[in-house]
Scaffold this motif. Structure first.
Motif, PDB file in Angstrom:
ATOM      1  N   GLN A  55     -12.008 -10.669   5.309  1.00 45.95           N
ATOM      2  CA  GLN A  55     -11.893 -11.780   4.357  1.00 45.95           C
ATOM      3  C   GLN A  55     -10.771 -11.604   3.334  1.00 45.95           C
ATOM      4  O   GLN A  55     -10.508 -12.486   2.541  1.00 45.95           O
ATOM      5  N   ALA A  56     -10.073 -10.468   3.355  1.00 47.33           N
ATOM      6  CA  ALA A  56      -9.040 -10.196   2.347  1.00 47.33           C
ATOM      7  C   ALA A  56      -7.725 -10.864   2.721  1.00 47.33           C
ATOM      8  O   ALA A  56      -7.388 -11.004   3.895  1.00 47.33           O
ATOM      9  N   ASP A  57      -6.972 -11.251   1.688  1.00 48.03           N
ATOM     10  CA  ASP A  57      -5.620 -11.729   1.969  1.00 48.03           C
ATOM     11  C   ASP A  57      -4.651 -10.555   1.839  1.00 48.03           C
ATOM     12  O   ASP A  57      -4.956  -9.529   1.230  1.00 48.03           O
ATOM     13  N   LEU A  58      -3.489 -10.697   2.431  1.00 47.73           N
ATOM     14  CA  LEU A  58      -2.531  -9.605   2.528  1.00 47.73           C
ATOM     15  C   LEU A  58      -2.119  -9.064   1.159  1.00 47.73           C
ATOM     16  O   LEU A  58      -2.099  -7.846   0.942  1.00 47.73           O
ATOM     17  N   GLU A  59      -1.811  -9.936   0.226  1.00 43.66           N
ATOM     18  CA  GLU A  59      -1.349  -9.504  -1.102  1.00 43.66           C
ATOM     19  C   GLU A  59      -2.419  -8.677  -1.823  1.00 43.66           C
ATOM     20  O   GLU A  59      -2.129  -7.622  -2.392  1.00 43.66           O
ATOM     21  N   GLU A  60      -3.646  -9.154  -1.766  1.00 49.21           N
ATOM     22  CA  GLU A  60      -4.750  -8.435  -2.402  1.00 49.21           C
ATOM     23  C   GLU A  60      -4.945  -7.061  -1.745  1.00 49.21           C
ATOM     24  O   GLU A  60      -5.126  -6.049  -2.424  1.00 49.21           O
ATOM     25  N   LEU A  61      -4.893  -7.030  -0.429  1.00 46.10           N
ATOM     26  CA  LEU A  61      -5.066  -5.779   0.313  1.00 46.10           C
ATOM     27  C   LEU A  61      -3.966  -4.780  -0.057  1.00 46.10           C
ATOM     28  O   LEU A  61      -4.239  -3.605  -0.295  1.00 46.10           O
ATOM     29  N   GLU A  62      -2.733  -5.243  -0.133  1.00 42.77           N
ATOM     30  CA  GLU A  62      -1.621  -4.367  -0.491  1.00 42.77           C
ATOM     31  C   GLU A  62      -1.797  -3.799  -1.901  1.00 42.77           C
ATOM     32  O   GLU A  62      -1.567  -2.601  -2.125  1.00 42.77           O
TER      33      GLU A  62
END
Length: 100
Positions: A55-62
């Motif tokens: 459910q995470a978006d790429l920016e948040e994950l990074e």
């Protein structure tokens, strides 16, 4: 005097080897992202919870990966500094006879 310098170099190498076997961890998002590294600041493993990843978006994950990595590296730095300070204290204790 050169013996003391050689001993200091050997001690530093021994500390570096010992730090390879000390594990530090950094976590983010309540443990959903985990980073494992050595006290020599070498990242060994990154673990991301499948539930979070789905459910995470790429920016948040990074951003959270950077947080977890930095936490692990901060722990590694603290351990490394403590080891070096202890070695320096021991070494300076041995040097005391040279100046007294």
């Amino acid at each position: 005097m050169f013996d003391k310098l050689f001993q200091a170099q050997q001690m530093a190498e021994e500390i570096k080897k010992r730090l390879d076997y000390i594990t530090v961890n950094g976590e983010a998002e309540g443990g959903k992202i985990k980073v494992t590294a050595t006290a020599n600041k070498e990242v060994k493993n990154i673990s991301i919870s499948p539930d979070y990843f789905a459910q995470a978006d790429l920016e948040e994950l990074e951003e959270l990966l950077a947080v977890a990595i930095n936490k692990a590296l901060q722990q590694a730095e603290s351990i490394s500094q403590a080891e070096m300070q202890a070695a320096t204290k021991d070494m300076l204790g041995g040097l005391g006879g040279m100046f007294g």
